[in-house]
Write a protein that holds these residues in place. Structure first.
Motif, short mmCIF file in Angstrom:
data_model
loop_
_atom_site.label_atom_id
_atom_site.label_comp_id
_atom_site.label_asym_id
_atom_site.label_seq_id
_atom_site.Cartn_x
_atom_site.Cartn_y
_atom_site.Cartn_z
N GLY A 97 -19.62 45.51 20.80
CA GLY A 97 -20.15 44.92 19.58
C GLY A 97 -19.45 43.66 19.13
N ASN A 98 -18.44 43.20 19.86
CA ASN A 98 -17.69 42.00 19.47
C ASN A 98 -18.43 40.76 19.97
OD1 ASN A 98 -15.70 39.79 19.61
ND2 ASN A 98 -14.27 41.36 18.91
N GLN A 99 -18.93 39.95 19.02
CA GLN A 99 -19.75 38.80 19.38
C GLN A 99 -18.93 37.69 20.05
OE1 GLN A 99 -22.86 37.71 16.38
NE2 GLN A 99 -21.80 39.20 15.10
N THR A 100 -17.75 37.42 19.53
CA THR A 100 -16.94 36.36 20.13
C THR A 100 -16.52 36.72 21.56
OG1 THR A 100 -14.94 37.26 19.09
CG2 THR A 100 -16.08 35.49 17.92
N GLU A 101 -16.25 37.99 21.79
CA GLU A 101 -15.91 38.41 23.15
C GLU A 101 -17.12 38.34 24.07
OE1 GLU A 101 -13.93 42.17 23.30
OE2 GLU A 101 -12.27 41.52 22.02
N GLY A 102 -18.31 38.51 23.48
CA GLY A 102 -19.53 38.34 24.27
C GLY A 102 -19.66 36.93 24.81
N ILE A 103 -19.33 35.95 23.97
CA ILE A 103 -19.35 34.55 24.42
C ILE A 103 -18.21 34.29 25.40
CG2 ILE A 103 -19.10 32.15 23.68
CD1 ILE A 103 -20.43 32.97 21.02
N GLN A 104 -17.03 34.84 25.09
CA GLN A 104 -15.88 34.65 25.97
C GLN A 104 -16.18 35.17 27.37
OE1 GLN A 104 -12.64 33.22 24.94
NE2 GLN A 104 -12.72 33.03 27.18
N GLY A 105 -16.92 36.28 27.45
CA GLY A 105 -17.28 36.83 28.74
C GLY A 105 -18.10 35.88 29.58
N VAL A 106 -19.01 35.14 28.94
CA VAL A 106 -19.82 34.17 29.68
C VAL A 106 -18.96 32.98 30.09
CG1 VAL A 106 -21.87 32.71 29.61
CG2 VAL A 106 -21.89 34.93 28.48
N MET A 107 -18.05 32.56 29.22
CA MET A 107 -17.14 31.46 29.57
C MET A 107 -16.26 31.85 30.75
SD MET A 107 -16.21 30.39 25.63
CE MET A 107 -14.87 29.29 26.04
N ASP A 108 -15.84 33.12 30.79
CA ASP A 108 -14.97 33.60 31.87
C ASP A 108 -15.74 33.93 33.15
OD1 ASP A 108 -12.88 33.41 30.09
OD2 ASP A 108 -12.85 35.55 29.61
N GLY A 109 -17.05 34.19 33.00
CA GLY A 109 -17.86 34.53 34.17
C GLY A 109 -18.03 36.02 34.41
N THR A 110 -17.50 36.87 33.51
CA THR A 110 -17.71 38.30 33.66
C THR A 110 -19.09 38.72 33.16
OG1 THR A 110 -16.65 38.71 31.51
CG2 THR A 110 -15.26 38.82 33.48
N ILE A 111 -19.71 37.87 32.34
CA ILE A 111 -21.10 38.01 31.90
C ILE A 111 -21.80 36.73 32.28
CG2 ILE A 111 -22.62 38.37 29.90
CD1 ILE A 111 -20.23 39.68 28.46
N GLU A 112 -23.03 36.84 32.78
CA GLU A 112 -23.70 35.64 33.28
C GLU A 112 -24.43 34.84 32.21
OE1 GLU A 112 -22.57 38.11 36.47
OE2 GLU A 112 -23.87 38.66 34.81
N LEU A 113 -25.01 35.53 31.21
CA LEU A 113 -25.89 34.88 30.23
C LEU A 113 -25.54 35.33 28.82
CD1 LEU A 113 -29.14 35.67 32.22
CD2 LEU A 113 -28.22 33.36 31.95
N SER A 114 -25.67 34.40 27.86
CA SER A 114 -25.35 34.72 26.46
C SER A 114 -26.40 34.14 25.52
CB SER A 114 -23.98 34.12 26.10
OG SER A 114 -23.84 33.94 24.69
N ALA A 115 -26.69 34.89 24.44
CA ALA A 115 -27.52 34.38 23.35
C ALA A 115 -26.83 34.76 22.04
CB ALA A 115 -28.93 34.97 23.40
N HIS A 116 -26.14 33.79 21.44
CA HIS A 116 -25.42 34.00 20.18
C HIS A 116 -25.66 32.81 19.26
CE1 HIS A 116 -23.30 36.76 22.92
NE2 HIS A 116 -23.00 37.46 21.84
N SER A 117 -25.46 33.02 17.96
CA SER A 117 -25.75 31.96 16.99
C SER A 117 -24.68 30.89 17.01
CB SER A 117 -25.89 32.54 15.57
OG SER A 117 -24.64 32.64 14.94
N ASN A 118 -25.04 29.72 16.49
CA ASN A 118 -24.09 28.62 16.44
C ASN A 118 -22.86 28.97 15.59
OD1 ASN A 118 -26.25 28.15 14.22
ND2 ASN A 118 -24.54 26.90 13.53
#
Length: 352
Positions: A97-118
């Motif tokens: 449920g951590n949104q910032t970690e969701g973005i961090q995951g895409v930056m790191d490459g552990t998650i391929e795609l992200s949709a989060h607010s500005n």
């Protein structure tokens, strides 16, 4: 004897041709099985590697945020002959449920795609909060003109400087104010109201200038806070508020263009750069289409929620031009206050 020898020779020739034909068919089948194990072909016959991509978004499964991931996945799968599969993980399931970690995951490459607010992206790059400057947009048409034009390109460059590839700019929407005390028809009606706002210095500054006693709180705590009177109200896009049943504990909503959120739909840049030019073109086209489709769904949701809330007894207020101008003028100092963070150049891209 001659006739007999001719018959024998003809029979031998037929058997030889049949054997050649059988060998050829067996070879084609084997080749096809081997290729099918690791690649799939699109409509043009191009072969693509088989991959599974994870899509993370902060909104729940039953929202158009999740729909965007499914829409994108269906289009990419069709265009690649089933080679690419997109798995949707709503409510940032991959990061508890951590949104910032969701973005961090895409930056790191552990998650391929992200949709989060500005607003969430701005915790990594504060410039991205430029989209939420008060009254930056006057209407949805104004939103489309700016985000699909040079302003969108300028903010997209900031996103891509974070090690991401921007597939499209989708929509969280205008953040409408609800409360349980009185209708907000003018700025004087906002005075003293205890409003829960999203965790953004820019939003806090705007609500201070509008006279509210604002506070931050986790979204999961807001319904109870409104129910018990800890907060008088909150601000959010209507589909988000409706998904949390906010109308059950609020009597008034002000429908306005005060603050806007977009959604950055991104892919890990290293992954994107590793794709073939053909697959990059497919990903970009499908990303843009999915983002545009999401905007339409979000706006339909606005009208549906308003109608539903009015039927349930919630009073809907739409600001007059004069009242909106009063709020806009009061918040204008935010542009100078945050100019160093957002940069004059980026602000100018949206205002000139």
């Amino acid at each position: 004897m001659k006739k007999f020898l001719a018959l024998i020779m003809a029979l031998a020739l037929c058997l030889s041709l049949a054997a050649c034909g059988g060998d050829s068919g067996s070879g084609s089948s084997t080749d096809g099985d081997t290729a099918g194990g690791s690649d799939a072909s699109g409509d043009g016959g191009t072969e693509f590697p088989t991959m599974v991509w994870k899509y993370a978004c902060s909104a729940t499964e039953n929202t158009c945020w999740a729909d965007m991931g499914r829409d994108f996945g269906e289009m990419v799968s069709e265009a690649t002959g089933g080679a690419i599969t997109v798995e949707v993980y709503a409510a940032d399931q991959l990061t508890a449920g951590n949104q910032t970690e969701g973005i961090q995951g895409v930056m790191d490459g552990t998650i391929e795609l992200s949709a989060h607010s500005n607003i969430i992206y701005s915790s990594f790059e504060p410039k991205l909060n430029v989209v939420s400057l008060p009254f930056l947009f006057s209407s949805f048409d104004d939103v489309d003109a700016k985000l699909d034009g040079t302003a969108g390109q300028a903010v997209g460059e900031v996103v891509e400087s974070m090690g991401l590839h921007l597939l499209g700019i989708a929509e969280n929407g205008f953040r409408h104010v609800t409360n349980s005390v009185r209708p907000i028809e003018t700025m004087s009606d906002m005075q003293g109201l205890k409003i829960r706002v999203a965790g953004s210095d820019l939003l806090g500054s705007a609500y201070t200038k509008w006279g509210a006693n604002w506070t931050n709180a986790n979204w999961s705590e807001v319904y109870t806070g409104l129910q018990t009177g800890t907060y008088d109200g909150q601000e959010n896009p209507l589909p988000t508020a409706d998904g949390a049943s906010i109308s059950e504990v609020q009597d008034y909503v002000t429908y306005w263009t005060g603050i806007y959120d977009c959604i950055f739909f991104t892919m890990n840049a290293e992954l994107y750069n590793s794709l073939s030019p053909e697959l990059q073109a497919i990903v970009d086209e499908c990303g843009q289409k999915a983002a545009q489709n999401q905007r339409e769904l979000e706006r339909q949701g606005d009208e549906e929620v308003l109608a539903k809330w009015e039927e349930a007894g919630v009073t809907v207020t739409r600001l007059t031009d004069e009242a909106a101008e009063e709020f806009r003028q009061a918040a204008l100092p935010c542009y100078d206050e945050f100019a160093d963070v957002l940069t004059p150049e980026l602000i100018a891209a949206f205002t000139d």
